[in-house]
Design a protein around this motif. Structure first.
Motif, PDB file in Angstrom:
ATOM      1  N   PRO A 177      11.370  62.188 -33.538  1.00 42.55           N
ATOM      2  CA  PRO A 177      11.562  62.712 -34.419  1.00 42.55           C
ATOM      3  C   PRO A 177      12.747  61.579 -35.333  1.00 42.55           C
ATOM      4  O   PRO A 177      12.558  59.851 -34.991  1.00 42.55           O
ATOM      5  N   SER A 178      13.088  62.007 -36.275  1.00 43.69           N
ATOM      6  CA  SER A 178      13.976  60.936 -37.319  1.00 43.69           C
ATOM      7  C   SER A 178      15.259  60.519 -36.007  1.00 43.69           C
ATOM      8  O   SER A 178      15.813  61.963 -35.464  1.00 43.69           O
ATOM      9  N   GLY A 179      16.494  59.311 -36.720  1.00 38.49           N
ATOM     10  CA  GLY A 179      17.300  59.499 -36.203  1.00 38.49           C
ATOM     11  C   GLY A 179      17.169  59.125 -34.919  1.00 38.49           C
ATOM     12  O   GLY A 179      18.125  58.925 -34.171  1.00 38.49           O
ATOM     13  N   ALA A 180      16.073  58.196 -33.941  1.00 41.97           N
ATOM     14  CA  ALA A 180      15.658  57.975 -32.909  1.00 41.97           C
ATOM     15  C   ALA A 180      16.325  56.404 -32.778  1.00 41.97           C
ATOM     16  O   ALA A 180      16.596  56.075 -31.441  1.00 41.97           O
ATOM     17  N   GLY A 181      16.140  55.379 -33.600  1.00 40.49           N
ATOM     18  CA  GLY A 181      16.333  54.384 -33.731  1.00 40.49           C
ATOM     19  C   GLY A 181      17.559  53.511 -33.278  1.00 40.49           C
ATOM     20  O   GLY A 181      18.866  54.751 -33.272  1.00 40.49           O
ATOM     21  N   SER A 182      17.682  52.311 -32.714  1.00 42.44           N
ATOM     22  CA  SER A 182      18.968  51.836 -33.052  1.00 42.44           C
ATOM     23  C   SER A 182      19.612  50.409 -34.204  1.00 42.44           C
ATOM     24  O   SER A 182      18.677  50.292 -34.685  1.00 42.44           O
ATOM     25  N   VAL A 183      20.550  50.818 -33.837  1.00 42.08           N
ATOM     26  CA  VAL A 183      21.072  49.295 -34.779  1.00 42.08           C
ATOM     27  C   VAL A 183      20.529  48.159 -34.491  1.00 42.08           C
ATOM     28  O   VAL A 183      20.157  47.198 -35.103  1.00 42.08           O
ATOM     29  N   GLY A 184      20.430  47.785 -33.140  1.00 43.59           N
ATOM     30  CA  GLY A 184      19.446  46.589 -32.703  1.00 43.59           C
ATOM     31  C   GLY A 184      18.014  46.625 -33.762  1.00 43.59           C
ATOM     32  O   GLY A 184      17.767  45.118 -34.128  1.00 43.59           O
ATOM     33  N   GLY A 185      16.814  47.476 -33.605  1.00 45.78           N
ATOM     34  CA  GLY A 185      15.872  47.789 -33.116  1.00 45.78           C
ATOM     35  C   GLY A 185      15.733  48.311 -35.447  1.00 45.78           C
ATOM     36  O   GLY A 185      14.938  46.874 -36.363  1.00 45.78           O
ATOM     37  N   MET A 186      16.711  48.487 -35.708  1.00 44.40           N
ATOM     38  CA  MET A 186      17.011  48.222 -37.397  1.00 44.40           C
ATOM     39  C   MET A 186      17.263  46.776 -37.875  1.00 44.40           C
ATOM     40  O   MET A 186      16.343  46.055 -37.716  1.00 44.40           O
TER      41      MET A 186
END
Length: 404
Positions: A104-113
């Motif tokens: 899905p889209s929108g599944a990432g975290s700010v740390g991963g980014m």
């Protein structure tokens, strides 16, 4: 007592204790949160998984000061929704690889980014993720909590650790909190399309636009094969796209200037706001390559004038599909099969300079050099930095380079 194979972290104390325990046993750790970029990087095996998705929540947001702090496991979608409600944004346009990996889209975290440092089309006008880093809190491979930076852009300590941690893929430290600079969201956007340009003309057109006073915030070159997958563009030929953002009078004036500047290159049309936004989401997240199974996907950074020529060469010689972002400085390429052909790809890149990253590949393909191989002094420096932060090499070992 040994820690379990899967440890779920909810605060910094638990994080430091978990890393310390792993260091004491020389047990390797895979660091995960949202998991949207778990397939990015070299395929490896670790003894344990450290899930930091529970380390979540906003710790500071001052819209008037344009500053935001969040724990590393905070869903990036929550951050972007909050900023949108205040007419603000992360100006570097973080890349969402979820759909490319079949998720899905929108599944990432700010740390991963932050750890992956993948920036979108506005990178050419506003900089990368690391350029918006104000501060970070993290735990080293020794289990030691440290912090660097603060709430202002200037860092007077002499060590810009947040910028170093950005793009390190969790191999130096485990992030616990990130502080970022945010910016006002543009009041409107439009995209100017120029049709039917070949690689050389596309490179010249993008160079002319970026060298003008039109303040272009996105420039991409899309061949006809990619344009056919873009419902926003009613065309069957190649397209060069330029995004203009800002207040309406300014956008209208700059649009007229850009049309004049592009008049010698070909026919021109304008995409209005909604279609423009959809187009740049597609460019940013490599959406033309989503839904193509496990065919290998590359992301090549090179000089802007070389990008369109390189993309065309890859299409001819390797039967790849390719398009350019960053005014030609970034090439996304979809290979015809699961075979990544790293030697051939990097040999084609070599005359132009730059680096190539395998963004999507099977575990077998990812066992090789996913990132541009390090050589000489850069290899030695990278190993020293790794040893300084993570002397036992327990944090995401081999994720970026073998033996590190």
């Amino acid at each position: 007592m040994s820690m379990p194979e899967l440890a779920r972290i909810t605060d910094e104390t638990e994080l430091a204790e978990a890393v310390s325990a792993a260091a004491a046993e020389a047990a390797t750790l895979e660091i995960v949160a949202g998991g949207s970029k778990r397939a990015l990087g070299r395929a490896g095996q670790t003894a344990r998984t450290l899930d930091v998705s529970g380390l979540s929540g906003l710790t500071l947001y001052e819209p008037e000061e344009l500053v935001l702090s969040a724990k590393a496991g905070t869903p990036l979608a929550d951050i972007e929704d909050l900023l949108a409600r205040h007419q603000q944004m992360l100006a570097f346009e973080p890349v969402d690889l979820g759909p490319l990996y079949g998720g899905p889209s929108g599944a990432g975290s700010v740390g991963g980014m932050f750890a992956c440092n993948l920036s979108g089309p506005r990178r050419l006008s506003h900089g990368a993720v690391r350029d918006h880093a104000l501060g970070a809190r993290a735990v080293s491979g020794r289990g030691e909590l440290f912090k660097s930076g603060g709430r202002v852009v200037k860092n007077v300590t002499g060590y810009d650790l947040p910028r170093l941690l950005a793009g390190s893929f969790g191999t130096l430290a485990v992030l616990s909190e990130i502080t970022l600079k945010v910016l006002p969201r543009p009041a409107m956007q439009e995209t100017l399309l120029v049709f039917g340009l070949g690689p050389d003309a596309a490179a010249r057109a993008m160079s002319a636009a970026m060298g003008s006073s039109c303040e272009v915030s996105g420039a991409a070159a899309l061949p006809a094969s990619i344009v056919r997958r873009c419902p926003e563009i009613p065309a069957e030929v190649s397209v060069v796209a330029f995004r203009l953002e800002g207040f309406e009078p300014s956008v209208r004036a700059r649009r007229a200037m850009l049309i004049t500047a592009m008049s010698s290159f070909g026919a021109v049309e304008v995409l209005e706001a909604d279609a423009s936004a959809a187009l740049w989401d597609m460019v940013r997240n490599a959406l033309p390559f989503a839904g193509t199974g496990m065919r290998a996907v590359w992301r090549l950074s090179t000089s802007p004038m070389a990008g369109p020529v390189l993309a065309e060469a890859m299409m001819r010689a390797l039967d790849a599909e390719a398009y350019c972002d960053w005014a030609g400085g970034l090439v996304w390429a979809l290979m015809p099969a699961e075979a990544a052909e790293p030697d051939a790809v990097r040999e084609m890149l070599r005359p132009h300079g730059g680096h190539a990253t395998l963004i999507r590949g099977t575990p077998a393909e990812r066992a090789g050099a996913v990132f541009q191989p390090l050589e000489g002094a850069l290899d030695a420096l990278t190993r020293r930095v790794k040893a300084g932060f993570d002397p036992l090499a327990i944090l995401n070992p081999g994720r970026m380079h073998a033996g590190m």
